[in-house]
Design an enzyme around this catalytic site. Sequence first.
Site, PDB file in Angstrom:
ATOM      1  N   GLY A 168      38.474  11.467 -52.675  1.00 27.12           N
ATOM      2  CA  GLY A 168      38.106  10.629 -54.387  1.00 27.12           C
ATOM      3  C   GLY A 168      38.629   9.884 -54.237  1.00 27.12           C
ATOM      4  O   GLY A 168      40.181   9.033 -54.130  1.00 27.12           O
TER       5      GLY A 168
ATOM      6  N   GLU B 108      39.395   5.845 -51.250  1.00 31.30           N
ATOM      7  CA  GLU B 108      39.100   5.075 -51.908  1.00 31.30           C
ATOM      8  C   GLU B 108      40.267   4.036 -52.334  1.00 31.30           C
ATOM      9  O   GLU B 108      41.170   4.365 -53.337  1.00 31.30           O
ATOM     10  CB  GLU B 108      38.697   5.491 -53.701  1.00 31.30           C
ATOM     11  CG  GLU B 108      37.213   6.132 -53.233  1.00 31.30           C
ATOM     12  CD  GLU B 108      36.285   6.349 -54.517  1.00 31.30           C
ATOM     13  OE1 GLU B 108      37.198   5.807 -55.511  1.00 31.30           O
ATOM     14  OE2 GLU B 108      36.202   7.177 -54.320  1.00 31.30           O
TER      15      GLU B 108
END
Length: 610
Positions: A342, A384
């Site tokens: 995340g 990410e």
Amino acid sequence: MRFRHRAAAGFATLLLPFAGLVGLASPAQAAANSNGATATYAKTQDWGTGFEGKWTVKNTGTTGLSSWTVEWDFPSGTSVTSAWDADVTSSGTHRTAKNKSWNGSLAPGASVSFGFNGAGSGSPANCKLNGGSCDGGSTPGDAAPSAPGTPTASGITNTSVKLAWSAATDDKGIKNYDVLRDGAKVATVTTTSYTDTGLTAGTDYSYTVQARDTADQTGPAGGAVAVHTTGGTTDPPPTGSKVKLGYFTEWGVYGRNYHVKNLVTSGSASKITHINYAFGNVKDGKCVVDDTYAAYDKAYTADQSVSGVADTWDQPLRGNFNQLRELKAKYPHIKVLYSFGGWTYSGGFAQAAANPAAFAASCKSVIEDPRWADVFDGIDIDWEYPNACGLTCDTSGAAAFKNLMGALRSEFGSSYLVTAAITADGSSGGKIDAADYGGASQYVDWYNVMTYDYFGAFDADGPTAPHSPLTSYAGIPTAGFNSADAIAKLKSKGVASNKLLLGIGFYGRGWTGVTQAAPGGSATGAAPGTYEAGIEDYKVLKTSCPSTGTVAGTAYAYCGKNWWSYDTPATIAGKMTWAKNQGLGGAFFWEFSGDTGNGELVSAINSGLS
């Protein structure tokens, strides 16, 4: 509190106040009101075999309304197939639409609209609003009874449930009550309780009650209670073969007060195929559980628990993991994946990429922990972003992501799902070009393509733009920042269409200090949000700042000085049609708690992909 993804690149209905007012694109019509309210109809779309319409209820009186109910009749062969912003029930050819919990109160002069999709070509007739005339004219007789209290359910078995509710009120007295199961009347009783029998084991039901007075006037139905009967070995999965995946956030059990049981009470559990549990952390090149209390220690009472049984102090597993286990027992078609990384935790992937085999082994040991080995069906990697910048910048190289996914597949084998959430930056030389997503796709079951957060108030002065555009449009701030370009680029790199899931955000992004309704306006900063400036849940925005237009397949809303963009059931329907036409594997969304209490966005995804 963490918000998952950042700037990444990373329908209507049918009803009328009286017969004869149906006309495509005809203006809504209203009459003078002596009863204090009117209900008017406008037909907004017609595609031959069906149509979309909208009712508008307006308080034309001098005192506030606490609730509203619109009733009408359809001719045989015409039906309501879906509705939003009202609970619509059917009894033969008669339809009843009751306000939601959040839109029943209307101050003098205020109005509210609800819509639905219809099949057939008939027109509504015999309209009533709160028991009176929809055009505001007087109606003989006394006022209709109030809504009874929301039923409580007890004594639930495989085949029966006992219901009880508080009494309705009426100036002439209550004659009896109709008990409605899934919108259809199953009994009429004179008391405030009823035991419904002959039910199916392991099945979801919804019950409401409405009162009838001594003048035979029927009042509005009260609130609904959801019931899941015990037993049953299987629950039918959502229709169709597409993936319908939602993210469940570990931290949502705190400030958001959103728990696994909400998937049951909202009806969403029967309409999804997969859940990504977010997020596990990545530390020292290894997968680790992040919040151990929320994950496997938090105790649930009987009323909070999916099973209806309270946790005990000495049971080996509690928390979200145990609730997910109970959910899978009721809905065996659901598969659960543990998602690692995340926005906040992606910085750990650089070390993981240096030794992919060790990382993969650590992840498998977490997922196969004996305390919850039966809970998880796979792993999802949310990096990410590989060889690009997110919260931090990664310099692992273009091959790092492919090597990591290859190691995971080697470790987990074919019996587990291996997936990844990836950037949707379709720009030339952007994040998709930074890593070998095409080469890595041979190892994954699918990619969750994060087709949202393209634009937002992280650019404080604007221009305003939809954060999840399906396609490009004239004036889009950055070329390639849209779903169609991202999907096309991934396909061009060799990723199979059926390994791509389209991403939907259950939230909006907004600016304040905006002076124009159309996209492209300047701003002064982020609009206020409940948890974070510039971000707000759909369930809030749908009433606090209703949609005023659409651009590139996404809704936008202008209210006061604020400008928001978000997806609605109507825009989701359009995106799901596009996804099917592209041959995509399905859709996913971030995240469950942004939806309404009755799961209308999940329903739109399920219906759109079926």
